[in-house]
Design an enzyme around this catalytic site. Structure first.
Site, PDB file in Angstrom:
ATOM      1  N   ALA A  26       0.837  -1.204   0.000  1.00  0.00           N
ATOM      2  CA  ALA A  26       0.000   0.000   0.000  1.00  0.00           C
ATOM      3  C   ALA A  26       0.874   1.257   0.000  1.00  0.00           C
ATOM      4  O   ALA A  26       0.686   2.163  -0.821  1.00  0.00           O
ATOM      5  CB  ALA A  26      -0.942   0.007   1.210  1.00  0.00           C
ATOM      6  N   TYR A  27       1.811   1.320   0.916  1.00  0.00           N
ATOM      7  CA  TYR A  27       2.603   2.550   1.086  1.00  0.00           C
ATOM      8  C   TYR A  27       3.408   2.886  -0.164  1.00  0.00           C
ATOM      9  O   TYR A  27       3.339   4.019  -0.666  1.00  0.00           O
ATOM     10  CB  TYR A  27       3.524   2.408   2.300  1.00  0.00           C
ATOM     11  CG  TYR A  27       4.365   3.629   2.572  1.00  0.00           C
ATOM     12  CD1 TYR A  27       3.788   4.790   3.098  1.00  0.00           C
ATOM     13  CD2 TYR A  27       5.731   3.639   2.303  1.00  0.00           C
ATOM     14  CE1 TYR A  27       4.560   5.917   3.345  1.00  0.00           C
ATOM     15  CE2 TYR A  27       6.510   4.753   2.550  1.00  0.00           C
ATOM     16  CZ  TYR A  27       5.924   5.896   3.074  1.00  0.00           C
ATOM     17  OH  TYR A  27       6.681   7.006   3.316  1.00  0.00           O
ATOM     18  N   LYS A  31       3.048   6.236  -2.915  1.00  0.00           N
ATOM     19  CA  LYS A  31       4.057   7.242  -3.261  1.00  0.00           C
ATOM     20  C   LYS A  31       4.305   7.263  -4.774  1.00  0.00           C
ATOM     21  O   LYS A  31       4.584   8.311  -5.344  1.00  0.00           O
ATOM     22  CB  LYS A  31       5.353   6.972  -2.498  1.00  0.00           C
ATOM     23  CG  LYS A  31       5.226   7.151  -0.986  1.00  0.00           C
ATOM     24  CD  LYS A  31       4.748   8.534  -0.597  1.00  0.00           C
ATOM     25  CE  LYS A  31       4.812   8.748   0.905  1.00  0.00           C
ATOM     26  NZ  LYS A  31       4.287  10.086   1.314  1.00  0.00           N
ATOM     27  N   VAL A  60      14.083   8.586   8.089  1.00  0.00           N
ATOM     28  CA  VAL A  60      14.096   9.481   9.258  1.00  0.00           C
ATOM     29  C   VAL A  60      13.456   8.796  10.462  1.00  0.00           C
ATOM     30  O   VAL A  60      12.429   8.110  10.328  1.00  0.00           O
ATOM     31  CB  VAL A  60      13.320  10.775   8.927  1.00  0.00           C
ATOM     32  CG1 VAL A  60      13.338  11.724  10.123  1.00  0.00           C
ATOM     33  CG2 VAL A  60      13.920  11.456   7.708  1.00  0.00           C
ATOM     34  N   THR A  62      11.068   8.553  12.950  1.00  0.00           N
ATOM     35  CA  THR A  62       9.771   9.121  13.317  1.00  0.00           C
ATOM     36  C   THR A  62       8.817   7.994  13.703  1.00  0.00           C
ATOM     37  O   THR A  62       9.154   6.810  13.582  1.00  0.00           O
ATOM     38  CB  THR A  62       9.132   9.896  12.138  1.00  0.00           C
ATOM     39  OG1 THR A  62       8.781   8.956  11.119  1.00  0.00           O
ATOM     40  CG2 THR A  62      10.052  10.968  11.569  1.00  0.00           C
TER      41      THR A  62
HETATM   42  N1  LIG Z   1      10.132   8.727   8.129  1.00  0.00           N
HETATM   43  C1  LIG Z   1      10.700   8.296   6.994  1.00  0.00           C
HETATM   44  O1  LIG Z   1      11.714   7.551   7.026  1.00  0.00           O
HETATM   45  C2  LIG Z   1      10.148   8.727   5.671  1.00  0.00           C
HETATM   46  C3  LIG Z   1      10.818   8.298   4.514  1.00  0.00           C
HETATM   47  C4  LIG Z   1      10.335   8.704   3.280  1.00  0.00           C
HETATM   48  C5  LIG Z   1       9.210   9.497   3.214  1.00  0.00           C
HETATM   49  N2  LIG Z   1       8.553   9.879   4.363  1.00  0.00           N
HETATM   50  C6  LIG Z   1       7.356  10.722   4.227  1.00  0.00           C
HETATM   51  O2  LIG Z   1       7.495  11.899   4.994  1.00  0.00           O
HETATM   52  C7  LIG Z   1       6.198  12.346   5.434  1.00  0.00           C
HETATM   53  C8  LIG Z   1       6.227  12.524   6.924  1.00  0.00           C
HETATM   54  O3  LIG Z   1       6.504  11.259   7.479  1.00  0.00           O
HETATM   55  P1  LIG Z   1       6.846  11.066   9.013  1.00  0.00           P
HETATM   56  O4  LIG Z   1       7.924  10.042   9.058  1.00  0.00           O
HETATM   57  O5  LIG Z   1       7.074  12.391   9.668  1.00  0.00           O
HETATM   58  O6  LIG Z   1       5.519  10.380   9.490  1.00  0.00           O
HETATM   59  P2  LIG Z   1       4.785  10.406  10.927  1.00  0.00           P
HETATM   60  O7  LIG Z   1       5.809  10.506  12.026  1.00  0.00           O
HETATM   61  O8  LIG Z   1       3.873   9.233  10.904  1.00  0.00           O
HETATM   62  O9  LIG Z   1       3.985  11.745  10.904  1.00  0.00           O
HETATM   63  C9  LIG Z   1       2.916  11.903   9.999  1.00  0.00           C
HETATM   64  C10 LIG Z   1       2.274  13.238  10.262  1.00  0.00           C
HETATM   65  O10 LIG Z   1       1.172  13.372   9.369  1.00  0.00           O
HETATM   66  C11 LIG Z   1       0.035  13.782  10.105  1.00  0.00           C
HETATM   67  N3  LIG Z   1      -1.153  13.265   9.464  1.00  0.00           N
HETATM   68  C12 LIG Z   1      -1.464  11.974   9.197  1.00  0.00           C
HETATM   69  N4  LIG Z   1      -2.648  11.885   8.599  1.00  0.00           N
HETATM   70  C13 LIG Z   1      -3.109  13.147   8.496  1.00  0.00           C
HETATM   71  C14 LIG Z   1      -4.296  13.706   7.960  1.00  0.00           C
HETATM   72  N5  LIG Z   1      -5.230  12.946   7.412  1.00  0.00           N
HETATM   73  N6  LIG Z   1      -4.431  15.053   7.991  1.00  0.00           N
HETATM   74  C15 LIG Z   1      -3.462  15.824   8.524  1.00  0.00           C
HETATM   75  N7  LIG Z   1      -2.311  15.345   9.048  1.00  0.00           N
HETATM   76  C16 LIG Z   1      -2.151  14.014   9.021  1.00  0.00           C
HETATM   77  C17 LIG Z   1       0.238  13.214  11.500  1.00  0.00           C
HETATM   78  O11 LIG Z   1      -0.498  13.989  12.418  1.00  0.00           O
HETATM   79  P3  LIG Z   1      -0.837  13.424  13.908  1.00  0.00           P
HETATM   80  O12 LIG Z   1       0.449  13.238  14.612  1.00  0.00           O
HETATM   81  O13 LIG Z   1      -1.683  14.519  14.463  1.00  0.00           O
HETATM   82  O14 LIG Z   1      -1.566  12.123  13.678  1.00  0.00           O
HETATM   83  C18 LIG Z   1       1.748  13.388  11.676  1.00  0.00           C
HETATM   84  O15 LIG Z   1       2.056  14.676  12.171  1.00  0.00           O
HETATM   85  C19 LIG Z   1       5.197  11.290   4.969  1.00  0.00           C
HETATM   86  O16 LIG Z   1       4.615  11.695   3.764  1.00  0.00           O
HETATM   87  C20 LIG Z   1       6.094  10.060   4.745  1.00  0.00           C
HETATM   88  O17 LIG Z   1       5.525   9.177   3.808  1.00  0.00           O
HETATM   89  C21 LIG Z   1       9.004   9.510   5.584  1.00  0.00           C
END
Ligand SMILES: NC(=O)c1ccc[n+]([C@@H]2O[C@H](COP(=O)([O-])OP(=O)(O)OC[C@H]3O[C@@H](n4cnc5c(N)ncnc54)[C@H](OP(=O)(O)O)[C@@H]3O)[C@@H](O)[C@H]2O)c1
Length: 104
Positions: A26-27, A31, A60, A62
């Protein structure tokens, strides 16, 4: 904000360095879809002063991955800031990570 796991080039590579992350049915396609939407917006808005690009923050630490990522949130945010502050004549319709262009 995309992810290199959305890169079909990287997902389909046979060499170890081209593979990216675990299988995620899914993920990763979500993307890939986002990347495709990015290109459509970039085409629609070409010739305007709006630039449309995709960015990957890298792996990252998270919530998303149980804090297993190896980059800090500050490092992950850098690509978003870079893309949000591109010059007016900057690129559009591209996919970037800190190290440079990511293949679609
Ligand atoms: N972490 C990685 O290694 C990585 C790698 C590649 C890409 N990314 C991308 O980077 C982005 C941020 O990822 P992250 O690692 O920071 O993820 P995360 O820690 O899961 O944080 C996701 C954030 O999105 C918010 N969110 C989720 N659903 C939402 C909605 N329907 N409306 C508004 N806000 C919503 C959440 O808010 P709440 O906390 O209030 O629920 C949270 O602040 C994502 O698009 C992810 O796919 C991350």
């Amino acid at each position: 904000m995309s992810s290199s796991v959305g890169s079909l080039t990287r997902q389909s590579g046979t060499a170890a360095e081209q593979m990216t992350g675990p299988v995620a049915v899914a993920y990763a396609p979500s993307k890939t879809f986002l990347n495709a939407v990015t290109l459509q917006y970039a085409r629609e808005l070409s010739g305007t002063n709006i630039l449309i690009n995709a960015g990957c923050p890298g792996y990252v630490a998270t919530d998303l991955n149980g804090f297993r990522g190896v980059r800090t949130p500050e490092q992950g945010a850098a690509i978003a800031i870079k893309l949000a502050t591109l010059p007016d004549d900057g690129p559009t319709g591209r996919f970037f990570q800190d190290a440079g262009v990511v293949p679609w």
